[in-house]
Design a protein around this motif. Structure first.
Motif, PDB file in Angstrom:
ATOM      1  N   ALA A 236      -1.616  -9.718  -9.524  1.00 46.92           N
ATOM      2  CA  ALA A 236      -0.385  -9.270  -8.881  1.00 46.92           C
ATOM      3  C   ALA A 236       0.771  -9.834  -9.705  1.00 46.92           C
ATOM      4  O   ALA A 236       0.746 -11.008 -10.083  1.00 46.92           O
ATOM      5  N   ILE A 237       1.757  -9.008 -10.015  1.00 46.33           N
ATOM      6  CA  ILE A 237       2.919  -9.474 -10.767  1.00 46.33           C
ATOM      7  C   ILE A 237       3.938  -9.997  -9.761  1.00 46.33           C
ATOM      8  O   ILE A 237       4.281  -9.297  -8.812  1.00 46.33           O
ATOM      9  N   SER A 238       4.403 -11.232  -9.961  1.00 45.01           N
ATOM     10  CA  SER A 238       5.338 -11.819  -9.002  1.00 45.01           C
ATOM     11  C   SER A 238       6.683 -11.105  -9.049  1.00 45.01           C
ATOM     12  O   SER A 238       7.237 -10.956 -10.119  1.00 45.01           O
ATOM     13  N   PRO A 239       7.181 -10.679  -7.875  1.00 43.21           N
ATOM     14  CA  PRO A 239       8.492 -10.015  -7.882  1.00 43.21           C
ATOM     15  C   PRO A 239       9.596 -10.965  -8.327  1.00 43.21           C
ATOM     16  O   PRO A 239      10.570 -10.549  -8.913  1.00 43.21           O
TER      17      PRO A 239
ATOM     18  N   CYS B 298       2.170 -14.165 -12.963  1.00 40.98           N
ATOM     19  CA  CYS B 298       1.036 -13.385 -12.446  1.00 40.98           C
ATOM     20  C   CYS B 298       0.130 -14.267 -11.602  1.00 40.98           C
ATOM     21  O   CYS B 298      -0.042 -15.447 -11.900  1.00 40.98           O
ATOM     22  N   ARG B 299      -0.462 -13.630 -10.582  1.00 43.46           N
ATOM     23  CA  ARG B 299      -1.354 -14.390  -9.702  1.00 43.46           C
ATOM     24  C   ARG B 299      -2.535 -13.537  -9.258  1.00 43.46           C
ATOM     25  O   ARG B 299      -2.442 -12.310  -9.214  1.00 43.46           O
ATOM     26  N   ASP B 300      -3.620 -14.234  -8.923  1.00 43.70           N
ATOM     27  CA  ASP B 300      -4.754 -13.611  -8.225  1.00 43.70           C
ATOM     28  C   ASP B 300      -5.316 -12.368  -8.895  1.00 43.70           C
ATOM     29  O   ASP B 300      -5.263 -11.278  -8.332  1.00 43.70           O
ATOM     30  N   GLY B 301      -5.892 -12.551 -10.049  1.00 44.25           N
ATOM     31  CA  GLY B 301      -6.541 -11.423 -10.711  1.00 44.25           C
ATOM     32  C   GLY B 301      -8.018 -11.706 -10.904  1.00 44.25           C
ATOM     33  O   GLY B 301      -8.569 -12.656 -10.347  1.00 44.25           O
ATOM     34  N   PHE B 302      -8.664 -10.855 -11.685  1.00 45.07           N
ATOM     35  CA  PHE B 302     -10.077 -11.095 -12.016  1.00 45.07           C
ATOM     36  C   PHE B 302     -10.445 -10.243 -13.223  1.00 45.07           C
ATOM     37  O   PHE B 302      -9.763  -9.269 -13.531  1.00 45.07           O
ATOM     38  N   VAL B 303     -11.502 -10.654 -13.890  1.00 46.14           N
ATOM     39  CA  VAL B 303     -12.123  -9.773 -14.878  1.00 46.14           C
ATOM     40  C   VAL B 303     -13.609  -9.724 -14.559  1.00 46.14           C
ATOM     41  O   VAL B 303     -14.162 -10.645 -13.956  1.00 46.14           O
TER      42      VAL B 303
ATOM     43  N   ILE C 183       7.425  -2.741 -13.633  1.00 46.47           N
ATOM     44  CA  ILE C 183       5.961  -2.837 -13.666  1.00 46.47           C
ATOM     45  C   ILE C 183       5.361  -1.489 -14.071  1.00 46.47           C
ATOM     46  O   ILE C 183       4.448  -1.421 -14.897  1.00 46.47           O
ATOM     47  N   GLU C 184       5.920  -0.413 -13.503  1.00 48.04           N
ATOM     48  CA  GLU C 184       5.410   0.925 -13.820  1.00 48.04           C
ATOM     49  C   GLU C 184       5.575   1.252 -15.308  1.00 48.04           C
ATOM     50  O   GLU C 184       4.704   1.859 -15.923  1.00 48.04           O
ATOM     51  N   THR C 185       6.705   0.841 -15.878  1.00 46.80           N
ATOM     52  CA  THR C 185       6.939   1.088 -17.309  1.00 46.80           C
ATOM     53  C   THR C 185       5.861   0.393 -18.144  1.00 46.80           C
ATOM     54  O   THR C 185       5.352   0.940 -19.116  1.00 46.80           O
ATOM     55  N   ILE C 186       5.553  -0.841 -17.753  1.00 46.69           N
ATOM     56  CA  ILE C 186       4.535  -1.591 -18.505  1.00 46.69           C
ATOM     57  C   ILE C 186       3.163  -0.943 -18.293  1.00 46.69           C
ATOM     58  O   ILE C 186       2.401  -0.763 -19.232  1.00 46.69           O
TER      59      ILE C 186
END
Lengths: 98, 483, 476
Positions: free
Chosen positions: C70-73, C101-106, C287-290
């Motif tokens: 999640a990208i931090s606002p 950024c927080r809480d991701g996974f691979v 975020i959408e642009t990225i």
């Protein structure tokens, strides 16, 4: 939340601050710090429930520069004031034990 | 004609008209410096040779007909915590006794572009920490009105130099009152601009979120002219805000109007409360009355949470300072201890020997307040108190155009009096720190003398970015109080 | 003996491939004279101030999105205070309270698929380099690397073996390399992994005391270090001792880890919000642009190749290991070339030449149009395979147009069938013994005759044509 400033605290804080106090300085630092803390401790009485901390004065955000290289060789200026230098390096006491 | 008696703008005009050469102006200042410095010690470093070279170059530009500003050719002194290229900048600390910046601060770049002549670097409390200029490693500065007294601080050297006519103008810096309080003590005019309107690039940091560079001069007009030069957004300073580009028709000189009709002025009762010297109080109330007589609406009001301001301020300033002053470690520049055993010892000895008592005191406090387990109780709490103060000020400025009060609770004290009791010294900052905590602009202007013949300062604060209102009111006061 | 479980979390530092440093306009290029890529900002000169490089934020966001974070606002920088000569301000600008950024996974695949959680990703500045004098009691400081942008990817303690650690790192490396935001080379330090490891009895729900291990500069070193450290900890516990929480340094030569001399002010970094930088607000649109710029990642690519191209699974894995080779492959096929032939060139010749010249796949300069043309030249029998390999080698080094090169160097097969037949007749006449052998069943003799013909034609004949004509003449 008055906190007693003892020798241990003074030793710990001077390590953090990278300062070396003489014995008499330690005593006065202990007094100073206790006095200062008494002085600032009244803050704990202020009701800040739900108040957000203000680390910048204005609500300005997102100040950037573009990814461009604008600086040229800065070594001369960088080393200009160095207490000790050699071959464009800063010289410091050895940082690791052999 | 005695050149040194002219205001900066008057001198600028004479230079434009080629009635006075830039060199003559510089020589006049240096004559005064030579005469007064042995007693007053306003400067840490003077730069006669450099000033003459600058004078020659600026005179050439003027002679070539280059369109330059109103202050071209006017001598100025720069506080010793503002970096000047190739001119030693010490922060009045042993730590930087040999530091010669390879870059100019943004404010100094602007001065040079506008053709002002830098005479030298003025004395201050070490790293800006103090209110008397007594914590300088390079000796105390004395108050030109009474040399047994302090000039105030931390910009004591700048204010004393202007008062003693050792310069026409000066740059100071204000972290908690460091321009305004010495201005009051020395009977000169000093302005702290809105946070973020004058670039901090090249200002050696003490309390980053609080401090600003600002003008010190003989009168409001001179300050307005100097402010106009140094004001504006700088891409090198992220906290330099966008708003000031679009500020009041881009001109403070245009605000020099003698008109305060309809201006709403509030006086916080807390600023007049116990601890305030009676003579200071009387002068300030007289000034308030003057505003009323000239058509302003003046009333007293109450600011909440005033007692928390000073502790919150000291925590924020000390915490930021403890981090900002980490870099002085004997590796890259400045003082390195002569004898040490290994790296850690080199750090400790260099810092212990290089910093003075007050600086170490604040570094210790800041390091403690940020240390594990205390961050929330102290730093975070102070930032929350700051939010409350800002809200309180926003409320006040919804009601008033200006907040009026004394700049300092007393006039200049005797040398050595304050160093004994740091807490007393901190309490003296009570009137000034609000502007730093909330970012708003504030000015100190002379408003009479006490019975000892010492100047008293009147402080006006305006809402953020309203330097125009501040300057207009201060200018008007200067006029009608003279009359 | 009791059965233990190894619990591993990783802190991975990745150097971002921006042109300039994170807070100033100095170059991030490797090399350069000591302190040549420095200015007042990245050497902590009094009065200098940081200004954030926008690209760093976008690269961090891209990695966050690629790792399902999640990208931090709202995100901010903090100061981490500690004294060390490689740290010019004696504080590092990093992120503690509000990381980007927080809480991701691979997802990794070691004996079955599993997810490795990512706790957070934050931005920070790199430190300078210290060089130690062999003879004298001093060190030298070079701030060229100070201020180079880094992201730190902090995983959750979700890994249970060295194999999983390697798979996780490999996964990150390929993701990040696909994004083009870093080289991710462990050996060169553009990717650095610190291993947090603890052990516990299998079935236990609480974690054991962990140690942090630094100085791991290869996958092999990581594997050895994990093995060593887990055994060390188990041995401690088995003998009734406890594991100390500490930072240890892996010494790959000695094959052992050692307690790092603890910095005296260890671990109390006195973090607080960096007052010289403003907060960042990251809105949905940004975020959408990225997101829109994110490439097709390897897993998706593999799936698509399986259905789209008729090439073996092995080829797919090799081709997609690097985005650049995959890109060349796809572009060449798009020009009409046969996928397997393209794959053969890339997997065979290109990778061989890269290895020989010690280059990285990303340095491969091979224009798809040129590769497609080369394949066409072979298909149309304008050149033979041997010549094509020669031409390819030139293309590999200089990216020449193969058609032009073949023409200018007279490499074209100019043999008409009639002319070739005459030459083959001559070869048959000159080598009666081989002809005899062939007719007696020694099929190997054929190869010799083909070789002789090639020699006679100076390589300008199509080997297929030689084979055909020779067979005709010999078999009749």
């Amino acid at each position: 939340m008055t906190k007693k400033i003892d020798d241990k605290t003074i030793a710990y804080v001077s390590t953090l601050a990278s300062l070396e106090l003489l014995p008499e300085e330690k005593e006065s630092a202990k007094k100073d710090l206790s006095q200062m803390l008494d002085f600032v401790d009244c803050l704990s009485q202020l009701d800040t429930e739900g108040v957000s901390p203000m680390s910048n004065v204005f609500n300005e955000v997102n100040v950037f520069r573009e990814d461009e290289v604008v600086n040229s060789d800065g070594s001369e200026a960088t080393l200009h004031n160095a207490p000790e230098k050699k071959d464009r390096y800063f010289v410091v006491p050895k940082t690791i034990e052999p | 004609m005695d050149i040194n008696e002219l205001s900066a703008l008057e001198l600028g005009q004479q230079i434009q008209k080629k009635e006075i050469s830039v060199k003559e102006a510089v020589e006049a200042s240096f004559q005064k410096i030579e005469e007064k410095e042995p007693t007053l010690n306003c400067y840490v470093t003077t730069d006669y040779e450099g000033a003459l070279l600058q004078a020659e170059a600026v005179q050439d530009r003027i002679n070539r007909g280059e369109r330059m500003g109103a202050l071209a050719g006017v001598p100025i002194a720069v506080k010793d915590n503002i970096c000047t290229k190739n001119l030693r900048t010490t922060c009045s600390s042993k730590m930087l006794y040999n530091f010669v910046p390879t870059y100019d601060s943004e404010a100094v770049t602007k001065l040079k572009n506008a053709g002002l002549i830098i005479l030298g670097k003025t004395n201050m409390d070490e790293f800006g920490m103090g209110s008397t200029t007594e914590t300088s490693y390079y000796g105390v500065t004395k108050n030109p009105w009474d040399i047994t007294r302090v000039p105030g601080g931390s910009s004591g050297g700048s204010c004393a130099a202007v008062a003693a006519k050792e310069t026409f103008l000066a740059l100071g810096t204000d972290t908690g009152g460091s321009i305004r309080q010495p201005s009051a003590f020395c009977g000169v005019t000093g302005l702290k601009p809105t946070y973020g309107t004058v670039s901090r690039y090249g200002l050696i940091a003490y309390g980053s979120s609080l401090e600003q560079i600002g003008p010190i001069g003989k009168n409001v007009s001179d300050c307005a002219a100097l402010l106009e030069l140094i004001y504006g957004r700088d891409v090198k300073d992220s906290t330099s805000v966008v708003e000031c580009d679009a500020s009041p028709d881009g001109s403070f000189m245009g605000m020099l109007k003698e008109d305060v009709r309809g201006l709403r002025i509030g006086i916080p009762k807390e600023f007049l409360a116990e601890g305030l010297n009676e003579e200071v109080k009387a002068s300030v109330l007289k000034a308030a009355h003057g505003f009323e007589e000239n058509g302003a609406i003046v009333e007293e009001f109450s600011l909440a949470n005033v007692s928390y301001a000073i502790p919150a301020y000291y925590i924020i300033a000390s915490c930021e300072a403890s981090s900002n002053l980490g870099r002085y470690d004997g590796v890259k520049y400045g003082y390195r201890s002569k004898e040490y055993q290994g790296l850690t010892d080199m750090y400790r000895k260099s810092r212990t020997e290089g910093f003075g008592t007050e600086v170490k005191r604040r570094i210790m406090l800041g390091s403690f307040a940020l240390s594990s387990g205390y961050y929330e109780a102290y730093y975070l709490k102070a930032l929350k108190a700051r939010t409350l103060m800002k809200q309180e000020f926003e409320k006040a400025f919804a009601k008033y155009d200006l907040i009026l009060g004394p700049t300092a609770p007393t006039t200049a004290m005797k040398l050595g009096e304050n160093l004994q009791d740091p807490i007393q010294m901190y309490l003296g900052d009570m009137d000034t720190i609000f502007a730093n905590m909330t970012g708003c602009p504030a000015i100190s202007i002379p408003c009479g003398m006490d019975s000892k013949g010492l100047p008293i300062g009147l402080q006006l604060m305006a809402n953020c970015f309203r330097e125009d209102t501040l300057i207009q009111a201060a200018y008007a006061y200067e006029r009608f109080s003279e009359a | 003996m009791k059965e233990y479980e190894i619990v591993i979390g990783l802190e991975v530092h990745v150097e971002l491939a921006t042109k300039s440093k994170i807070f100033c306009g100095c170059s991030t290029a490797f090399g350069g004279a000591p302190n040549s890529h420095t200015c007042p900002v990245c050497t902590g000169m009094p009065g200098s101030l940081p200004v954030l490089n926008k690209k760093v934020v976008e690269y961090a966001m891209a990695v966050g999105l690629a790792t399902n974070c999640a990208i931090s606002p709202q995100t901010k920088f903090d100061r981490k205070n500690y004294f060390y000569p490689d740290n010019p301000q004696d504080y590092q600008i990093s992120q503690l309270y509000l990381p980007i950024c927080r809480d991701g996974f691979v997802e990794i695949d070691v004996e079955g698929k599993k997810k490795v959680g990512i706790h957070e990703i934050h931005m920070e500045e790199d430190a300078g380099k210290l060089i130690h004098d062999e003879t004298k009691d001093c060190s030298y400081v070079d701030y060229n690397r100070a201020g180079v942008p880094l992201i730190e990817i902090v995983s959750k303690p979700d890994m249970r073996s060295a194999k999983e650690v390697i798979a996780y790192l490999e996964k990150l490396r390929i993701l990040i390399q696909y994004l083009g935001v870093s080289d991710c080379k462990l050996q060169e330090g553009s990717m650095r992994a610190d291993v947090n490891l603890s052990v516990r009895l299998r079935g236990e729900t609480e974690y054991g005391t962990r140690t942090e291990m630094k100085n791991l500069s290869s996958f092999k070193a990581i594997t050895r270090a994990v093995d060593y450290e887990s055994k060390r900890q188990i041995a401690l516990l088995e003998s009734g001792q406890v594991v100390e929480q500490e930072t240890r340094r892996w010494d790959d030569e000695k094959g052992a880890s050692f307690t790092m001399r603890s910095k005296e002010d260890a671990q109390d970094y006195r973090y607080f919000p960096e007052p010289d930088l403003l907060p960042l607000l990251i809105d949905h649109a940004w975020i959408e642009t990225i997101k829109a710029k994110q490439p097709e990642f390897r897993d998706e690519k593999i799936k698509r190749y399986q259905t789209e191209y008729q090439i073996p699974e092995y080829d797919i894995l090799i081709l997609t290991e690097n985005k650049h080779t995959a890109d060349i492959f796809e572009a060449t096929v798009a020009l009409g070339a046969n996928p397997k032939k393209v794959s053969n060139w890339i997997m065979g010749e290109a990778l061989r030449l890269l290895k020989e010249s010690e280059k990285d796949a990303k340095d491969l300069c091979l224009t798809p149009a040129h590769l497609a043309k080369l394949i066409e030249l072979v298909d149309k029998r304008v050149i033979n395979n041997t010549t094509a390999k020669e031409v390819f080698e030139v293309m590999f080094h200089e990216d020449v147009d193969p058609e032009k090169y073949v023409r200018e160097h007279g490499l074209k097969m100019e043999m008409e069938d009639g002319q070739l037949e005459d030459m083959i007749r001559q070869v048959i006449e000159d080598n009666p013994q081989s002809v005899e052998d062939y007719r007696n069943g020694k099929k190997k003799a054929m190869g010799f005759l083909v070789g002789q013909t090639m020699k006679a034609t100076k390589g300008k004949a199509d080997p297929a044509a030689i084979n055909r004509i020779l067979s005709e003449l010999l078999d009749n």
